[in-house]
Design a protein around this motif. Structure first.
Motif, PDB file in Angstrom:
ATOM      1  N   GLY A 183      28.424  -2.547  14.212  1.00 11.29           N
ATOM      2  CA  GLY A 183      27.115  -2.680  14.854  1.00 11.29           C
ATOM      3  C   GLY A 183      26.383  -3.943  14.451  1.00 11.29           C
ATOM      4  O   GLY A 183      25.152  -4.029  14.602  1.00 11.29           O
ATOM      5  N   THR A 234      24.558  -5.604  17.393  1.00 13.14           N
ATOM      6  CA  THR A 234      23.405  -4.799  17.789  1.00 13.14           C
ATOM      7  C   THR A 234      22.268  -4.993  16.788  1.00 13.14           C
ATOM      8  O   THR A 234      21.106  -5.190  17.183  1.00 13.14           O
ATOM      9  N   VAL A 287      29.461   1.548   7.911  1.00 12.26           N
ATOM     10  CA  VAL A 287      29.191   2.770   8.691  1.00 12.26           C
ATOM     11  C   VAL A 287      29.619   3.965   7.864  1.00 12.26           C
ATOM     12  O   VAL A 287      30.391   3.815   6.920  1.00 12.26           O
ATOM     13  N   ASN A 331      24.862   1.439   8.944  1.00 13.02           N
ATOM     14  CA  ASN A 331      24.476   1.590  10.350  1.00 13.02           C
ATOM     15  C   ASN A 331      25.169   2.828  10.921  1.00 13.02           C
ATOM     16  O   ASN A 331      26.033   3.410  10.275  1.00 13.02           O
ATOM     17  N   LYS A 332      24.789   3.219  12.108  1.00 11.52           N
ATOM     18  CA  LYS A 332      25.293   4.442  12.738  1.00 11.52           C
ATOM     19  C   LYS A 332      24.962   5.644  11.849  1.00 11.52           C
ATOM     20  O   LYS A 332      25.785   6.542  11.663  1.00 11.52           O
ATOM     21  N   ASP A 390      23.291   7.889  12.596  1.00 18.31           N
ATOM     22  CA  ASP A 390      23.245   9.090  13.441  1.00 18.31           C
ATOM     23  C   ASP A 390      24.562   9.846  13.348  1.00 18.31           C
ATOM     24  O   ASP A 390      24.715  10.911  13.920  1.00 18.31           O
ATOM     25  N   ARG A 391      25.503   9.280  12.611  1.00 16.03           N
ATOM     26  CA  ARG A 391      26.813   9.920  12.480  1.00 16.03           C
ATOM     27  C   ARG A 391      26.921  10.720  11.194  1.00 16.03           C
ATOM     28  O   ARG A 391      26.173  10.502  10.246  1.00 16.03           O
ATOM     29  N   VAL A 406      19.976   3.000  12.600  1.00 19.16           N
ATOM     30  CA  VAL A 406      20.635   3.340  13.862  1.00 19.16           C
ATOM     31  C   VAL A 406      20.231   2.213  14.811  1.00 19.16           C
ATOM     32  O   VAL A 406      19.188   2.274  15.471  1.00 19.16           O
ATOM     33  N   THR A 409      21.261   1.086  17.611  1.00 21.25           N
ATOM     34  CA  THR A 409      21.126   1.360  19.042  1.00 21.25           C
ATOM     35  C   THR A 409      19.791   2.028  19.372  1.00 21.25           C
ATOM     36  O   THR A 409      19.294   1.901  20.485  1.00 21.25           O
TER      37      THR A 409
END
Ligand code: GDP
Ligand code: MG
Length: 345
Positions: free
Chosen positions: A85, A88, A195, A219-220, A222-223, A253, A255
């Motif tokens: 990411g 992003t 991640v 990052n991510k 949300d996982r 996150v 995104t």
């Protein structure tokens, strides 16, 4: 890309002299910035082709011209495995900087992609709205010419963007391979993006990035597994020696635009730390050393090739079962002798 020729001729191909190009750069004209970076890239290639150890005149003169104006930008490297990411995050970070009225240059360094590669194209589409903003300049750089050429061209490009007056220069790299590690070693602040999941962290340690990261972003977030990775990273950091700066571990996150404000805060806090501790000057001095050493090595190898012929001497050493020290001694002596006779420029 224009098929730029050598040196000043390449700059003139746009109808600009080196002076005009430099003037346009300082006004941050996108076309001039693009052309100048191409010149730096072709400078590296010209160097490999010419094997004379000196940068092609255009690139070299350009750097000579702009270098006195460097040193003002905040140069931030964003590194981490593919797909973490980074693009992003860089996009979101750039938007934050713009909201504050700062100008931003983004340099995506990717040795694996051809110049118009799929991944970069995807990044471009995602960053489209940034593209239309005159306060933002985005450029990707990929492998060109000899080994190490990308690292040199990217560092030169950072200087150029710094001199052009961008408040921020954000450098995105995958962070694997010597070229990329060298790029990461020449920024002020290193943001390591990872991640959830341990695999990537181990990869980062292997790449030698962990030791040079100033800010970690998971990052991510949300996982699943984010807490585990958070603890693992903090554990690893607690056993390392970090001096006065303990790299913070953040969650984001990208995104959903979450965690970006905090990232900016930490990057700025790191910058303040660098300035207050004198570490900024120390880092920049060591960046200069790294670049000088790289240029010197290249020049010595190129000169040895020019004077005695590298292939010939290796073949000779191989046939006579000489050890590597003997072959290197002979080549180095050849260079020293030649430089006494001023055969080596
Ligand atoms: N679920 C999730 N996906 C993300 C997040 N950030 C980026 N992505 C997605 O991950 C993919 C790779 O992102 P990209 O920025 O290109 O990664 P890069 O290769 O490190 O530059 C894209 O599909 C992104 O939309 C995030 O925080 N959460
Ligand atoms: Mg990317």
């Amino acid at each position: 890309m224009s098929a730029a020729g050598q040196g000043p001729a390449a700059a003139r191909s746009a109808g600009w002299t080196l002076d005009e190009l430099a003037a346009r750069l300082l006004e941050r004209q996108p076309r001039a910035l693009g052309r100048a970076i191409s010149l730096l890239e072709n400078g590296s290639r010209g160097l490999a082709a010419a094997a004379d150890g000196a940068a092609a005149p255009g690139a070299r003169e350009l750097i000579g011209r702009i270098f006195p104006r460097t040193g003002r930008a905040r140069v931030v490297g964003v590194t981490g495995p593919p797909g973490a990411g980074k693009s992003t995050l860089v996009d979101r970070l750039a938007r934050r900087c713009r909201q504050r009225g700062d100008t931003v240059a983004i340099l995506a360094v990717d040795p694996t992609s051809p110049f118009t590669g799929g991944a970069l194209l995807g990044d471009r589409i995602r960053m489209q709205s940034l593209y239309t903003d005159p306060g933002v300049f985005i450029r990707s750089m990929a492998t060109r010419g000899a080994m190490g050429g990308l690292a040199r061209a990217s560092r030169d490009a950072v200087d150029l963007l710094d001199a052009a007056g961008f408040d921020w220069v954000l450098v995105e790299t995958v962070g694997v391979g010597q070229d990329e590690v060298d790029v990461v070693r020449s920024v002020d602040s290193v943001v390591m993006v990872t991640v959830p999941g341990l695999g990537d962290d181990i990869q980062a340690i292997k790449a030698g990035i962990l030791e040079i990261a100033d800010v970690f972003v998971i990052n991510k977030a949300d996982r699943e597994g984010v807490e585990r990775t958070f603890k693992d990273l903090q554990m690893m950091l607690s056993i390392g020696d970090h001096g006065a700066w303990l790299p913070p571990v953040l969650k984001a996150v990208a995104t959903r635009d979450e965690g970006i404000d905090r990232l900016l805060v930490e990057v700025e806090r790191h910058r303040e730390h660098l300035v207050a501790s004198g570490e900024l000057a120390a880092r920049r001095r060591s960046h200069l050393r790294l670049r000088v050493e790289t240029l010197l090595k290249e020049r010595v190898v190129a000169a040895a090739d020019q004077v005695l012929g590298l292939d010939r001497e290796i073949e000779r050493g191989f046939a006579s079962r000489l050890d590597p020290y003997q072959v290197a001694d002979r080549l180095f002596s050849g260079v020293v002798d030649a430089s006494r006779e001023e055969l080596v420029p």
